[in-house]
Structure formats: C-alpha cells, structure tokens
Design a protein around this motif. Structure first.
Motif, PDB file in Angstrom:
ATOM      1  N   ALA A 103       0.849  -1.198   0.000  1.00  0.00           N
ATOM      2  CA  ALA A 103       0.000   0.000   0.000  1.00  0.00           C
ATOM      3  C   ALA A 103       0.876   1.236   0.000  1.00  0.00           C
ATOM      4  CB  ALA A 103      -0.873  -0.010   1.251  1.00  0.00           C
ATOM      5  N   PRO A 104       0.473   2.282  -0.726  1.00  0.00           N
ATOM      6  CA  PRO A 104       1.246   3.510  -0.678  1.00  0.00           C
ATOM      7  C   PRO A 104       1.205   4.075   0.731  1.00  0.00           C
ATOM      8  CG  PRO A 104      -0.855   3.875  -1.745  1.00  0.00           C
ATOM      9  CD  PRO A 104      -0.732   2.405  -1.516  1.00  0.00           C
ATOM     10  N   PRO A 105       2.208   4.825   1.090  1.00  0.00           N
ATOM     11  CA  PRO A 105       2.198   5.371   2.441  1.00  0.00           C
ATOM     12  C   PRO A 105       1.011   6.272   2.669  1.00  0.00           C
ATOM     13  CG  PRO A 105       4.028   6.260   1.149  1.00  0.00           C
ATOM     14  CD  PRO A 105       3.354   5.240   0.307  1.00  0.00           C
ATOM     15  N   ALA A 106       0.530   6.256   3.873  1.00  0.00           N
ATOM     16  CA  ALA A 106      -0.648   7.071   4.190  1.00  0.00           C
ATOM     17  C   ALA A 106      -0.266   8.536   4.306  1.00  0.00           C
ATOM     18  CB  ALA A 106      -1.230   6.607   5.520  1.00  0.00           C
ATOM     19  N   ALA A 107      -1.254   9.367   4.039  1.00  0.00           N
ATOM     20  CA  ALA A 107      -1.036  10.796   4.292  1.00  0.00           C
ATOM     21  C   ALA A 107      -0.941  11.001   5.791  1.00  0.00           C
ATOM     22  CB  ALA A 107      -2.193  11.599   3.727  1.00  0.00           C
ATOM     23  N   PRO A 108      -0.089  11.881   6.206  1.00  0.00           N
ATOM     24  CA  PRO A 108      -0.064  12.164   7.635  1.00  0.00           C
ATOM     25  C   PRO A 108      -1.377  12.787   8.057  1.00  0.00           C
ATOM     26  CG  PRO A 108       1.284  13.738   6.423  1.00  0.00           C
ATOM     27  CD  PRO A 108       0.836  12.698   5.443  1.00  0.00           C
TER      28      PRO A 108
ATOM     29  N   PHE B 250      -2.388  20.048   3.408  1.00  0.00           N
ATOM     30  CA  PHE B 250      -3.641  19.589   2.813  1.00  0.00           C
ATOM     31  C   PHE B 250      -4.812  20.400   3.356  1.00  0.00           C
ATOM     32  CE2 PHE B 250      -7.524  17.137   2.713  1.00  0.00           C
ATOM     33  CZ  PHE B 250      -7.584  16.777   1.366  1.00  0.00           C
TER      34      PHE B 250
ATOM     35  N   CYS C 242     -10.867  13.853  -1.568  1.00  0.00           N
ATOM     36  CA  CYS C 242     -10.595  12.568  -0.912  1.00  0.00           C
ATOM     37  C   CYS C 242      -9.476  11.833  -1.643  1.00  0.00           C
ATOM     38  CB  CYS C 242     -11.856  11.701  -0.900  1.00  0.00           C
ATOM     39  SG  CYS C 242     -12.949  12.053   0.466  1.00  0.00           S
ATOM     40  N   ARG C 243      -9.531  11.854  -2.962  1.00  0.00           N
ATOM     41  CA  ARG C 243      -8.480  11.180  -3.728  1.00  0.00           C
ATOM     42  C   ARG C 243      -7.130  11.856  -3.492  1.00  0.00           C
ATOM     43  NH1 ARG C 243     -11.007   9.239  -9.539  1.00  0.00           N
ATOM     44  NH2 ARG C 243     -12.857   8.247  -8.648  1.00  0.00           N
TER      45      ARG C 243
ATOM     46  N   LEU D  52      -6.202  13.419  -0.775  1.00  0.00           N
ATOM     47  CA  LEU D  52      -5.713  13.068   0.562  1.00  0.00           C
ATOM     48  C   LEU D  52      -5.166  11.645   0.578  1.00  0.00           C
ATOM     49  CD1 LEU D  52      -5.318  13.855   3.498  1.00  0.00           C
ATOM     50  CD2 LEU D  52      -7.629  13.030   3.971  1.00  0.00           C
ATOM     51  N   ASP D  53      -5.833  10.776  -0.169  1.00  0.00           N
ATOM     52  CA  ASP D  53      -5.402   9.382  -0.226  1.00  0.00           C
ATOM     53  C   ASP D  53      -3.991   9.260  -0.820  1.00  0.00           C
ATOM     54  OD1 ASP D  53      -5.874   6.766   0.322  1.00  0.00           O
ATOM     55  OD2 ASP D  53      -6.883   6.329  -1.564  1.00  0.00           O
ATOM     56  N   ARG D  54      -3.619  10.210  -1.664  1.00  0.00           N
ATOM     57  CA  ARG D  54      -2.316  10.152  -2.343  1.00  0.00           C
ATOM     58  C   ARG D  54      -1.445  11.333  -1.942  1.00  0.00           C
ATOM     59  NH1 ARG D  54      -6.623   8.715  -5.079  1.00  0.00           N
ATOM     60  NH2 ARG D  54      -6.601   7.038  -6.634  1.00  0.00           N
TER      61      ARG D  54
ATOM     62  N   VAL E  43     -13.221  13.797   6.241  1.00  0.00           N
ATOM     63  CA  VAL E  43     -12.558  13.396   4.997  1.00  0.00           C
ATOM     64  C   VAL E  43     -11.457  12.387   5.313  1.00  0.00           C
ATOM     65  CG1 VAL E  43     -11.209  14.196   3.022  1.00  0.00           C
ATOM     66  CG2 VAL E  43     -13.070  15.604   3.905  1.00  0.00           C
TER      67      VAL E  43
ATOM     68  N   VAL F  64     -11.263   8.519   3.970  1.00  0.00           N
ATOM     69  CA  VAL F  64     -10.102   7.997   3.247  1.00  0.00           C
ATOM     70  C   VAL F  64      -9.526   6.789   3.982  1.00  0.00           C
ATOM     71  CG1 VAL F  64      -7.728   8.520   2.562  1.00  0.00           C
ATOM     72  CG2 VAL F  64      -9.556  10.173   2.137  1.00  0.00           C
TER      73      VAL F  64
ATOM     74  N   ARG G  27     -11.701   3.930   3.321  1.00  0.00           N
ATOM     75  CA  ARG G  27     -11.509   3.500   1.939  1.00  0.00           C
ATOM     76  C   ARG G  27     -10.236   2.675   1.813  1.00  0.00           C
ATOM     77  NH1 ARG G  27     -11.583   7.834  -2.837  1.00  0.00           N
ATOM     78  NH2 ARG G  27     -13.597   8.147  -1.877  1.00  0.00           N
ATOM     79  N   ARG G  28      -9.185   3.128   2.463  1.00  0.00           N
ATOM     80  CA  ARG G  28      -7.927   2.383   2.418  1.00  0.00           C
ATOM     81  C   ARG G  28      -8.086   1.021   3.073  1.00  0.00           C
ATOM     82  NH1 ARG G  28      -2.923   4.260   2.037  1.00  0.00           N
ATOM     83  NH2 ARG G  28      -2.635   6.297   1.083  1.00  0.00           N
TER      84      ARG G  28
ATOM     85  N   ARG H 290      -9.983  -1.076   0.779  1.00  0.00           N
ATOM     86  CA  ARG H 290      -9.438  -1.090  -0.573  1.00  0.00           C
ATOM     87  C   ARG H 290     -10.522  -0.965  -1.633  1.00  0.00           C
ATOM     88  NH1 ARG H 290      -5.634  -1.077   2.399  1.00  0.00           N
ATOM     89  NH2 ARG H 290      -3.666  -2.150   2.099  1.00  0.00           N
TER      90      ARG H 290
ATOM     91  N   LEU I 163     -17.103   6.989  -1.277  1.00  0.00           N
ATOM     92  CA  LEU I 163     -17.844   8.153  -1.722  1.00  0.00           C
ATOM     93  C   LEU I 163     -18.479   7.847  -3.065  1.00  0.00           C
ATOM     94  CD1 LEU I 163     -15.449  11.047  -0.791  1.00  0.00           C
ATOM     95  CD2 LEU I 163     -17.599  10.470   0.257  1.00  0.00           C
TER      96      LEU I 163
ATOM     97  N   THR J 120      -2.882   1.034   7.656  1.00  0.00           N
ATOM     98  CA  THR J 120      -2.407   1.455   6.349  1.00  0.00           C
ATOM     99  C   THR J 120      -0.913   1.291   6.189  1.00  0.00           C
ATOM    100  OG1 THR J 120      -2.336   3.693   7.236  1.00  0.00           O
ATOM    101  CG2 THR J 120      -4.227   3.115   5.894  1.00  0.00           C
ATOM    102  N   ASN J 121      -0.186   1.312   7.279  1.00  0.00           N
ATOM    103  CA  ASN J 121       1.267   1.261   7.152  1.00  0.00           C
ATOM    104  C   ASN J 121       1.867  -0.084   7.528  1.00  0.00           C
ATOM    105  OD1 ASN J 121       1.525   3.832   6.260  1.00  0.00           O
ATOM    106  ND2 ASN J 121       1.849   4.719   8.274  1.00  0.00           N
TER     107      ASN J 121
ATOM    108  N   ASN K  92       2.177  -4.754   4.909  1.00  0.00           N
ATOM    109  CA  ASN K  92       2.948  -5.236   3.774  1.00  0.00           C
ATOM    110  C   ASN K  92       3.875  -6.363   4.205  1.00  0.00           C
ATOM    111  OD1 ASN K  92       1.755  -3.228   2.200  1.00  0.00           O
ATOM    112  ND2 ASN K  92       3.234  -1.731   2.953  1.00  0.00           N
TER     113      ASN K  92
END
Lengths: 177, 412
Positions: free
Chosen positions: A5-10, A16, A50-51, A53-55, B29, B33, B36-37, B40, B47, B219-220, B223
């Motif tokens: 999984a990509p790292p989460a946003a802080p 943001f 939302c997208r 923040l997810d990235r 928000v 998210v 959602r994560r 997956r 949303l 989320t972290n 893996n």
C-alpha cells in the motif's frame, strides 16, 4: 499478497488542510457552473479532495497540488456528464438540494451555460471561474491555444446573447436617451 | 448584454455560489479515506457517487438455492410525511467558528468538535469543544494553543480523547478536556489505538504484520507475507484465524457487542470470500459458508448490530447477505439501479440503514424498504457502540435510538 500500500497521508497535514480550505468552494463553484447541478458539484469536489488526501504524500510534492485536484475534479465531472447524457437521465431528474438554493441570477447563468457545447462551456468556466489562462486550459484540454481562444470567443458571445433580458435592455436604452 | 457584463455576471455568480458549498470537516474526509484504504475500495469507493435518484422499489427477496426468502417477501414501500428534523447547530461559547467544524461522537450524548476561525488572520485560531448532552451545548476544552495546527481526533468516550497534532505529537485528556498530557510523535498513547479500533468496529483488535506496533497499522503495517490478529496491548491472539491468501486488501476484523470476533478475507481468486467467527475470544475459529462478492477491488463490509447478534455482509451492489442459522441468505434491495454504498445496522432489533449520496432508506427486519423523508445521502455513517448513527457528508446528522423509530438531528 496485494502490492504494498502507498504510504498514508499524515493525519491532519496542514498543507492539505490549507488546500482543502482555500480551494473547495472555488472548485465546487466551477463544477456547479459546468454541470448545472449543485449537489453533484459538491459531491465530485469532495471526491476529488478525498483522492488527493489518499495520495497526499505524492501529490504534496508536486509544484501545484491544486492543479492536480482541479484536473481530477474536472475529469470526474466530464465523465459524469457523459454518463448522464448517454443515459438521458438528466431529463427526468428531480434532485433535492440540501444547500441554500441558487438564486435567480445564478440559475440564469447556469441555464445559459448549459446551452453551450460542452467544450466551450468547459473553457468558459475554467477561464472565468477557474481563472486559468488560455495556455493552461489548452494544456488541460489537450488542444492548441488557438482552439481555446476560439471556444472562449464563441462561448462568451453566445452567453452575452443568452443572458440579455430584453426588458432590461429596453429600459437601459430608454435611460440612455 | 455586452461581453464585459458577462465578466460581471461570472464574478457575481462566483461570489454568490461559493458560499453555498460546505466542505465536509477535514476530520471526516480523513476518516472516509482511512475507511476506503482499509477496505481497498476501487473507483469512487466510500464516496460512490455514480448513482442517480430513481423511484424506490423493493424487489422480491430470494435465498440461495431456491430457499425461502429470509425477509418478508412482499414488496413494499412506505411513504411517510416529511418530518421537521430538529437541528442542533454547533456553537462554542466564546469562539465563533468560521467554517464547518470537524465533529465526532462516541455515543448519543458525548461528542467532540474541532472548530477554527479563519478570517484573514494567520495562523487560524483553533479550539477543541466537547458536549455531554448530544450537541445541545458545547464547552471549550482547555487545550494548549492549537492555532494553525493540523488536528486529528481519536475520542474514546466523553472523558478520554487523543489529539494528534501534526508534526508535534499527541495530546491526551482523560477528564473531558480539563487537562492534557503531551506525548511525542513516535509514542502515541494507547488510548489512541483503542479509539481508532472502536471507531472501525474492531474494539481492541487489529490485523497487522508481526512486530508492527505503529499507530496507523491499518495502512502502514500491512505489507508482509503473513499477517496476524492482535489484541491491542497484549499481542497476538491465542489461535490465529486464517489470514493468508490472495486477498483484496488486508483481512477485516470486527468485534461484536456480544464479544464474538469476525474476520472477513478473500481466500481464493475470483471474488470468493470467507468469513471466520470466534465465539471464545480467539481460542477457536469456525468458517462460515463461502460467498462470492462482485464488489471489485475490495472486501465486502460486514455489518453487525450493536449487540452483535444481527449479521450482514455487503457482497454485491444492490444486495446484502443476511446470516441466518449459520448460512447466508441473499436479500436483493431492488433499488432500480441505485447502489447504496453505505449499509449500517438499524439497531438491536435488526434491519439496516442504507445510503447513497442522495438518499437514505431503512430496510426493516420485516423486509419493508422506506426512504427516510427529509434526509440526504451520506459520505459515511459511523455506527456507535450504543447504536447511535453518526452520519456525515456535506451535512452532519446524529441519530440516537433503535430500529426505524429513531430520531435524526441535524448538526449542520
């Protein structure tokens, strides 16, 4: 196993938060003008953020994260409009609006914009509400700058006609005499 | 109208329209998210927006393999007059907010809100407020200065709250906001993880990689080749459920109000989903019959009633599976093309609340589908341990009560 999984946003990233606070309403207003649907504009803008923040770890490194959000929101809106037109569902939609309803002036502009071809409408909204230059619109739309200038010219001319209230025009003429 | 007047019209439009849009609170928000994560979800995910409003119809309810329907077979829609829902605007004495606050509730009465006041001054003043009467009144908590800081809220209950202050660390109160203790960024207080697990419906448990102890484990810390189920604060559970396989995201764990543990995982390609349940504190696990999910790119949501007895699986758009006598029964919602992306329990007496981004419905235990008058659709709905629903999107609603006889209170 799925790919990592990509790292989460802080959580609570101030950058943001600033972007969200300063651009949400502006972007939602653009989509409202383009789609003519207040609730949909709100939802799509929310989705775009939302997208983002997810990235956020990746997007925050961009020179202009707001441009990324705007592009995503517009792609969603374009896709939505295409889907709506295909299904012809818009003809029968009776959407409840839960925010303060648009006033007569706003409705008039939205109606006038709706009469424009989609690409003209996008260009006009991006220019007048997104405050993008013709070069920036050309880049976003993937067309030559001259094409954008042409869309803007025709779009503005059509709007000028659509928005003219004959009674208002007559009264203005009388006042000038 | 001349073209310069067109410019003027746009300027007026921008000024008038901008204020009619209300972004969801940042906290919400972030929560959407995070959810959602965790699941997956692909595409528009939690949303999910690609739906249009069409008339509500209840289709027949059919069980798998020609079995009798689980719920009442009579298609029925109920039309009720639109009520005037009560409103409880969030007002913090001595601190007038300039934008929609971030709000979380831990039960029907107790909630927390982060409010800010940005009127050209930087950094924007920020305050934490707390309510103990369902949002009727709010009082300001005695936090350190939070001006201009990004805040994440992890409330455990009306007394205990952890604030994550971006770049600085954590603040913990255990006395309802009267006092706060500081923690460094790499040492979150255990109450934060517990609060996160409660909000995610996995009270005190987490699935993560061996040795992972980080805060954002969902989320972290996922893996690795083989994950494990841990009880927060005490480590791996006595007997591990099956957590391997070609999963679509990490397995999801839930803990019901009756103490049962549930694990949802994809154990084979092609949307084959298995649910495991433990009724003895993870000392043994039982497999439920395999189901197929057509929800692309995600695991289906498991929905438990607050007492943990009523169990649903959201495996297909437009349909849900109800657990009855150890087997899944398919219930078609028949919403004529609409796919409510949110399914939550209506309470201890069974039934569901369904929502898309436009509308919200009840599906009662008798199989009656009712659109809830005067209610919008939502981005997400938190189901609190006492059965209260806390729903948010562009609006924020609190719904205490049980079953369809519940009140909906608009906070903003």
């Amino acid at each position: 196993m799925p790919p990592p999984a990509p790292p989460a946003a802080p959580r609570g990233d101030p950058a943001f938060a600033d972007l969200y606070r300063s651009h949400f309403q502006r972007l939602a207003t653009q989509l409202y003008a383009y789609l003519g649907d207040h609730a949909e504009a709100q939802d799509l803008t929310q989705e775009a953020f939302c997208r983002a923040l997810d990235r956020w770890r990746r997007i925050s490194a961009y020179d202009d994260p707001a441009a990324w959000v705007r592009r995503v929101a517009w792609n969603l809106a374009t896709s939505r409009l295409r889907r709506r037109l295909t299904a012809l569902r818009h003809l029968s939609r009776q959407r409840e609006e839960h925010s303060p309803g648009p006033g007569p002036d706003r409705v008039a502009l939205v109606r006038a914009l709706a009469a424009l071809p989609a690409r003209q409408r996008r260009a006009v909204v991006l220019h007048h509400l997104g405050h993008l230059t013709t070069a920036e619109i050309a880049e976003q739309e993937g067309v030559a700058e001259g094409t954008v200038r042409s869309w803007l010219s025709r779009g503005r001319a059509a709007l000028a006609v659509s928005l003219t209230d004959p009674r208002e025009e007559n009264s203005r003429v009388r006042a000038a005499r | 109208m001349s073209e310069p007047l067109v410019e003027e019209t746009f300027a007026e439009f921008e000024t008038a329209a901008a204020g009619t849009f209300r972004p969801a609170g940042l906290e919400l928000v972030e929560h959407a998210v995070r959810r959602r994560r965790r699941t997956r979800r692909g595409g528009l995910g939690a949303l999910a927006l690609l739906v249009v409003a069409t008339p509500v119809l209840l289709a027949g309810v059919s069980g798998g393999g020609g079995r009798a329907p689980a719920l009442g077979p009579t298609p029925a829609t109920v039309v009720t007059p639109s009520p005037a829902h009560p409103t409880r605007p969030i007002r913090v004495p001595g601190f007038e907010s300039s934008s929609a606050p971030g709000v979380v509730f831990t039960d029907a009465e107790h909630g927390w809100a982060v409010v800010d006041r940005c009127e050209g001054r930087l950094p924007c003043p920020v305050a934490l407020a707390v309510t103990g009467d369902g949002g009727r009144t709010w009082r300001r908590a005695a936090t350190p200065d939070l001006a201009g800081k990004g805040i994440g809220m992890y409330p455990l209950d009306g007394q205990t709250m952890v604030l994550r202050v971006s770049g600085e660390g954590f603040l913990l109160t255990t006395d309802g906001g009267a006092h706060f203790a500081s923690y460094p960024p790499d040492q979150p207080p255990p109450q934060a993880q517990l609060a996160q697990s409660r909000r995610d419906g996995r009270e005190g448990y987490a699935v993560r990689c061996p040795g992972a102890a980080g805060f954002d484990e969902e989320t972290n810390g996922l893996n690795c080749a083989t994950m494990e189920l841990v009880r927060l604060g005490s480590g791996p559970v006595p007997v591990q459920p099956e957590l391997r396989g070609p999963t679509t995201g990490a397995p999801i764990v839930h803990r019901g109000g009756d103490g049962r543990l549930w694990v949802v995982s994809q154990t084979a390609p092609g949307g084959r989903i298995r649910v495991q349940v433990s009724e003895d504190g993870a000392r043994s696990w039982r497999w439920l019959p395999e189901v197929y999910s057509t929800v692309a790119g995600s695991l289906p949501d498991l929905v438990l009633s607050p007492d943990g007895r009523d169990v649903w699986l959201v495996a297909d758009p437009g349909a849900v599976l109800h657990l009855e006598n150890g087997d899944w029964r398919r219930v078609h919602l028949g919403l004529d093309g609409q796919d409510p992306h949110l399914v939550r329990s209506l309470g201890a007496r069974g039934g569901l609340v369904l929502s898309d981004t436009r509308r919200t419905w009840y599906l009662t235990e008798r199989g009656v589908l009712t659109e809830v008058p005067g209610l919008p659709g939502f981005t997400d709905i938190d189901q609190l341990p006492d059965g209260t629903l806390f729903a948010y999107g562009s609006e924020l609603w609190l719904s205490p009560g049980a079953g369809p006889a519940r009140e909906w209170i608009k906070l903003y």
